[in-house]
Design an enzyme around this catalytic site. Structure first.
Site, PDB file in Angstrom:
ATOM      1  N   SER A 187     -58.604   3.023  36.674  1.00 20.21           N
ATOM      2  CA  SER A 187     -58.127   4.405  36.808  1.00 20.21           C
ATOM      3  C   SER A 187     -59.307   5.365  37.004  1.00 20.21           C
ATOM      4  O   SER A 187     -60.044   5.227  37.981  1.00 20.21           O
ATOM      5  CB  SER A 187     -57.274   4.768  35.587  1.00 20.21           C
ATOM      6  OG  SER A 187     -56.582   5.974  35.790  1.00 20.21           O
ATOM      7  N   ASP A 227     -47.512   2.658  41.547  1.00 15.28           N
ATOM      8  CA  ASP A 227     -48.485   3.627  41.046  1.00 15.28           C
ATOM      9  C   ASP A 227     -48.643   4.794  42.011  1.00 15.28           C
ATOM     10  O   ASP A 227     -48.781   4.605  43.227  1.00 15.28           O
ATOM     11  CB  ASP A 227     -49.825   2.921  40.854  1.00 15.28           C
ATOM     12  CG  ASP A 227     -50.895   3.786  40.220  1.00 15.28           C
ATOM     13  OD1 ASP A 227     -50.568   4.885  39.716  1.00 15.28           O
ATOM     14  OD2 ASP A 227     -52.061   3.361  40.227  1.00 15.28           O
ATOM     15  N   HIS A 278     -48.802   2.465  36.853  1.00 15.56           N
ATOM     16  CA  HIS A 278     -50.248   2.606  36.673  1.00 15.56           C
ATOM     17  C   HIS A 278     -50.815   1.598  35.668  1.00 15.56           C
ATOM     18  O   HIS A 278     -51.932   1.124  35.843  1.00 15.56           O
ATOM     19  CB  HIS A 278     -50.557   4.036  36.247  1.00 15.56           C
ATOM     20  CG  HIS A 278     -52.007   4.393  36.344  1.00 15.56           C
ATOM     21  ND1 HIS A 278     -52.715   4.320  37.528  1.00 15.56           N
ATOM     22  CD2 HIS A 278     -52.891   4.828  35.410  1.00 15.56           C
ATOM     23  CE1 HIS A 278     -53.957   4.696  37.323  1.00 15.56           C
ATOM     24  NE2 HIS A 278     -54.096   5.000  36.042  1.00 15.56           N
TER      25      HIS A 278
END
Length: 297
Positions: free
Chosen positions: A147, A240, A270
């Site tokens: 991320s 995502d 995610h």
């Protein structure tokens, strides 16, 4: 939104150890790896604490001086909680024999771009230059993150290339954030984990200066030239909201002649490692650790 955004970011940071617990279920090798020691690594923004995990002597056939995997955790540039990826650090040590350096970089609201990006680059450079002083082979280094950490890993590689420094063996980008200039984050499910509120909060706090959001070290996808970068393993997730930019970056790297292994994790948002399906999580963790092992051999 200024003071309210900063207050919200601060609260998220303070409560992260209580709210970010998905990794608890993913502790597949906890008892096989000792708790980490701490390094204090100098950077242009002061010393940065790093949690360092080492293989147990005799646990695995490995070089006397192991290579290193420098890891950058997620948290939307708002949560300074390196322990969220403790499970993955332990997994990499247990399955590759590498030393893992889990970087506890600075976040909003106390710090703004480019502090974390520059800390990531400086820690990476330090491990390469001084690893031998800590029984780590600085010539055999992989950098990666999930991320926001994927953003930092990609940025560190761009910075190193632009500075003419030795490249790492591999950049591992898991569900990376690669374009902070845009608020358009298409998702295929009604309530994605990365939504307009989170994107707005990140932009209002860590990337507060709107004029800098298009810089390549902030948004690696927007770099004019991505040639000459290290080989990459890119993992994006089917549902995502950040998938499009991760897919696009993998394609740009490939088009520029960079060796790329790209996987789209099916059925996931995610959190691409599913804590409710340990077979799924183990598979994708193995994909990542095997890529690290190949790169360090």
């Amino acid at each position: 939104m200024g003071l309210y955004a900063d207050a919200t970011a601060l609260l998220m940071n303070l409560t992260a150890p209580l709210t970010v617990r998905y990794g608890d279920a993913l502790q597949l090798v906890r008892d096989e790896v000792d708790d980490p020691s701490t390094w204090r690594v100098p950077t242009r923004h002061g010393q940065v604490r790093c949690f360092v995990y080492r293989p147990r002597p005799g646990r695995r056939a490995a070089p006397a001086t192991p290579g290193a995997y420098v890891h950058l955790h997620g948290g939307a540039f708002l949560m300074r909680h390196a322990a969220m990826d403790d499970f993955f650090a332990r997994w990499v040590v247990a399955t590759t024999g590498a030393v893992v350096v889990n970087v506890d970089y600075d976040v909003a609201p106390r710090h703004r771009y480019p502090v974390a990006q520059e800390q990531a680059h400086d820690v990476l450079r330090w491990v390469q230059a001084h690893g031998h002083e800590r029984d780590v082979d600085g010539t055999r280094v992989v950098v990666g993150g999930f991320s926001a950490g994927g953003n930092l890993a990609a940025s560190a590689c761009l910075q190193a290339r632009d500075a003419g420094e030795s490249p790492v063996r591999l950049q591992l980008l898991g569900v990376p954030s690669l374009d902070v200039s845009s608020t358009v984050k298409p998702a295929t499910i009604p309530r994605p984990m990365i939504d307009e509120r989170i994107v707005g909060l990140v932009r209002a706090t860590y990337f507060k200066d709107a004029t800098r959001r298009t810089e390549p070290y902030a948004s690696p996808l927007l770099a004019d030239d991505v040639s000459g970068l290290p080989p990459a393993l890119v993992l994006t997730a089917q549902h995502d909201a950040l998938r499009a930019e991760g897919d696009a970056y993998a394609q740009r790297l490939s088009d520029a002649g960079v060796a790329v292994e790209h996987h789209v994790v099916p059925g996931q948002d995610h959190y691409f490692l599913d804590p409710g399906d340990l077979d799924q999580a183990r598979h994708w963790m193995q994909v990542m650790s095997e890529a690290i092992l190949r790169a360090l051999d």
